[in-house]
Design a protein around this motif. Structure first.
Motif, mmCIF file in Angstrom:
data_model
loop_
_atom_site.group_PDB
_atom_site.id
_atom_site.type_symbol
_atom_site.label_atom_id
_atom_site.label_comp_id
_atom_site.label_asym_id
_atom_site.label_seq_id
_atom_site.Cartn_x
_atom_site.Cartn_y
_atom_site.Cartn_z
ATOM 1 N N PHE A 232 0.837 -1.192 0.000
ATOM 2 C CA PHE A 232 0.000 0.000 0.000
ATOM 3 C C PHE A 232 0.875 1.246 0.000
ATOM 4 O O PHE A 232 1.984 1.243 0.548
ATOM 5 N N PHE A 233 0.359 2.330 -0.597
ATOM 6 C CA PHE A 233 0.937 3.648 -0.387
ATOM 7 C C PHE A 233 0.463 4.122 0.984
ATOM 8 O O PHE A 233 -0.644 3.784 1.420
ATOM 9 N N MET A 234 1.294 4.930 1.651
ATOM 10 C CA MET A 234 0.862 5.559 2.899
ATOM 11 C C MET A 234 0.726 7.061 2.662
ATOM 12 O O MET A 234 1.609 7.687 2.051
ATOM 13 N N VAL A 235 -0.385 7.633 3.134
ATOM 14 C CA VAL A 235 -0.618 9.069 2.984
ATOM 15 C C VAL A 235 -1.001 9.652 4.344
ATOM 16 O O VAL A 235 -1.440 8.932 5.239
ATOM 17 N N GLU A 236 -0.820 10.957 4.476
ATOM 18 C CA GLU A 236 -1.177 11.645 5.721
ATOM 19 C C GLU A 236 -2.006 12.874 5.376
ATOM 20 O O GLU A 236 -1.600 13.689 4.537
ATOM 21 N N ASN A 237 -3.178 13.017 6.024
ATOM 22 C CA ASN A 237 -4.040 14.157 5.709
ATOM 23 C C ASN A 237 -3.633 15.392 6.505
ATOM 24 O O ASN A 237 -2.675 15.367 7.288
ATOM 25 N N GLU A 238 -4.380 16.469 6.331
ATOM 26 C CA GLU A 238 -4.053 17.740 6.979
ATOM 27 C C GLU A 238 -4.128 17.642 8.499
ATOM 28 O O GLU A 238 -3.514 18.442 9.215
ATOM 29 N N ASP A 239 -4.899 16.700 9.018
ATOM 30 C CA ASP A 239 -5.051 16.536 10.471
ATOM 31 C C ASP A 239 -3.990 15.618 11.065
ATOM 32 O O ASP A 239 -4.038 15.306 12.261
ATOM 33 N N GLY A 240 -3.079 15.163 10.242
ATOM 34 C CA GLY A 240 -2.014 14.298 10.739
ATOM 35 C C GLY A 240 -2.376 12.827 10.830
ATOM 36 O O GLY A 240 -1.621 12.032 11.384
ATOM 37 N N GLN A 241 -3.535 12.451 10.273
ATOM 38 C CA GLN A 241 -3.943 11.051 10.292
ATOM 39 C C GLN A 241 -3.353 10.318 9.095
ATOM 40 O O GLN A 241 -3.417 10.812 7.974
ATOM 41 N N LYS A 242 -2.806 9.136 9.364
ATOM 42 C CA LYS A 242 -2.196 8.343 8.304
ATOM 43 C C LYS A 242 -3.156 7.246 7.838
ATOM 44 O O LYS A 242 -3.850 6.636 8.646
ATOM 45 N N PHE A 243 -3.177 7.027 6.529
ATOM 46 C CA PHE A 243 -4.027 6.006 5.938
ATOM 47 C C PHE A 243 -3.237 5.226 4.902
ATOM 48 O O PHE A 243 -2.185 5.677 4.422
ATOM 49 N N LEU A 244 -3.747 4.061 4.549
ATOM 50 C CA LEU A 244 -3.180 3.257 3.476
ATOM 51 C C LEU A 244 -4.113 3.324 2.276
ATOM 52 O O LEU A 244 -5.333 3.409 2.421
ATOM 53 N N THR A 245 -3.539 3.321 1.082
ATOM 54 C CA THR A 245 -4.348 3.408 -0.134
ATOM 55 C C THR A 245 -3.658 2.691 -1.285
ATOM 56 O O THR A 245 -2.432 2.531 -1.282
ATOM 57 N N GLN B 89 -5.319 12.632 -4.708
ATOM 58 C CA GLN B 89 -6.474 13.389 -5.191
ATOM 59 C C GLN B 89 -7.311 13.984 -4.068
ATOM 60 O O GLN B 89 -8.082 14.903 -4.293
ATOM 61 N N ASP B 90 -7.163 13.474 -2.848
ATOM 62 C CA ASP B 90 -7.888 14.018 -1.702
ATOM 63 C C ASP B 90 -7.076 15.068 -0.954
ATOM 64 O O ASP B 90 -7.511 15.562 0.090
ATOM 65 N N GLY B 91 -5.899 15.390 -1.455
ATOM 66 C CA GLY B 91 -5.074 16.421 -0.833
ATOM 67 C C GLY B 91 -4.151 15.916 0.257
ATOM 68 O O GLY B 91 -3.448 16.710 0.894
#
Length: 247
Positions: free
Chosen positions: A85-98, A114-116
């Motif tokens: 998986f790729f790992m991404v982090e949103n503006e709130d500092g939460q990490k997700f896999l995609t 695409q979600d920023g």
């Protein structure tokens, strides 16, 4: 008779939930990297007022098998060949896999999805200011290349490396959006050195449209049969009540 109505109601609720999952799968048929969900039910016995009742607890599980990789030719489209998986982090500092690898570089040089959310590299957010600096220096489109191990190069100079991770227990992943999966802790994940990053490709949804349409029709027919059974039971109960009222 009341117990029968309760069982029929439970069955209709389960079928409605199954239909929602199927509808969401079909709605994301063209979403890059989307993983279809399957719904299972765990049967268990519960005792109430000295009587045993059988119930079913829903368990929604994502099918993580790989979708078809299609070539797009875009330098900022990426697919994963493998189970990572790729790992991404949103503006709130939460990490997700995609698995959705449609990325872009913002004006500050950050690689985002695409979600920023910020795409994660070996040392955190991937930032490549050299990309825009190169454009301003010679007014030419710089070369942007990502190797199969995730190494990012701008004009042949290494900038960072896209982080790929694996999951110890994929069943524990929680869907947070059509593209994101949440994980409980870093102990659940590990660095994936086996999967490959494919630049210029995008992974399609792994949803089988024919199978989902078949499930949708099956759910609809079962729901209608349970509905008819409930109406019949209700009519019988009403007749019994009316007959008893005459005595």
């Amino acid at each position: 008779m009341i117990d029968r109505l309760f069982v029929l109601m439970q069955s209709m609720q389960q079928l409605s939930r199954s239909q929602e999952v199927t509808a969401n799968n079909l709605a994301n048929l063209n979403t890059p990297g989307f993983k279809g969900d399957n719904l299972f039910y765990h049967a268990f016995q519960e005792e109430m007022d000295g009587e045993a009742y059988y119930k079913a607890r829903p368990l929604q599980v994502s099918d993580l098998k790989q979708g078809v990789l299609s070539e797009t030719g875009s330098n900022f489209d990426f697919a994963i060949n493998g189970s990572g998986f790729f790992m991404v982090e949103n503006e709130d500092g939460q990490k997700f896999l995609t698995r959705n690898g449609r990325f872009e570089i913002d004006r500050e040089g950050y690689l985002r999805d695409q979600d920023g959310s910020y795409v994660q590299g070996r040392s955190g957010d991937i930032r490549i200011p050299e990309y825009y600096r190169s454009i301003s220096d010679d007014e030419r489109e710089p070369s942007f290349e990502v190797a199969k191990d995730g190494t990012v190069r701008v004009n042949d100079e290494i900038q960072d490396q896209i982080r790929l991770v694996g999951v110890e227990n994929p069943m524990a992943l929680e869907r947070r959006s059509n593209s994101y999966f949440a994980f409980d802790s870093v102990a659940q994940i590990y660095e994936d050195n086996q999967s490959l990053v494919m630049q210029g490709y995008v992974e399609g949804s792994n949803v089988n449209a024919l199978s989902e349409m078949t499930d949708m029709m099956k759910n609809l027919r079962l729901f209608e049969s349970q509905q008819r059974a409930m109406l019949t039971t209700n009519d019988i109960l009403s007749n019994v009540t009316n007959q008893l009222g005459k005595f």
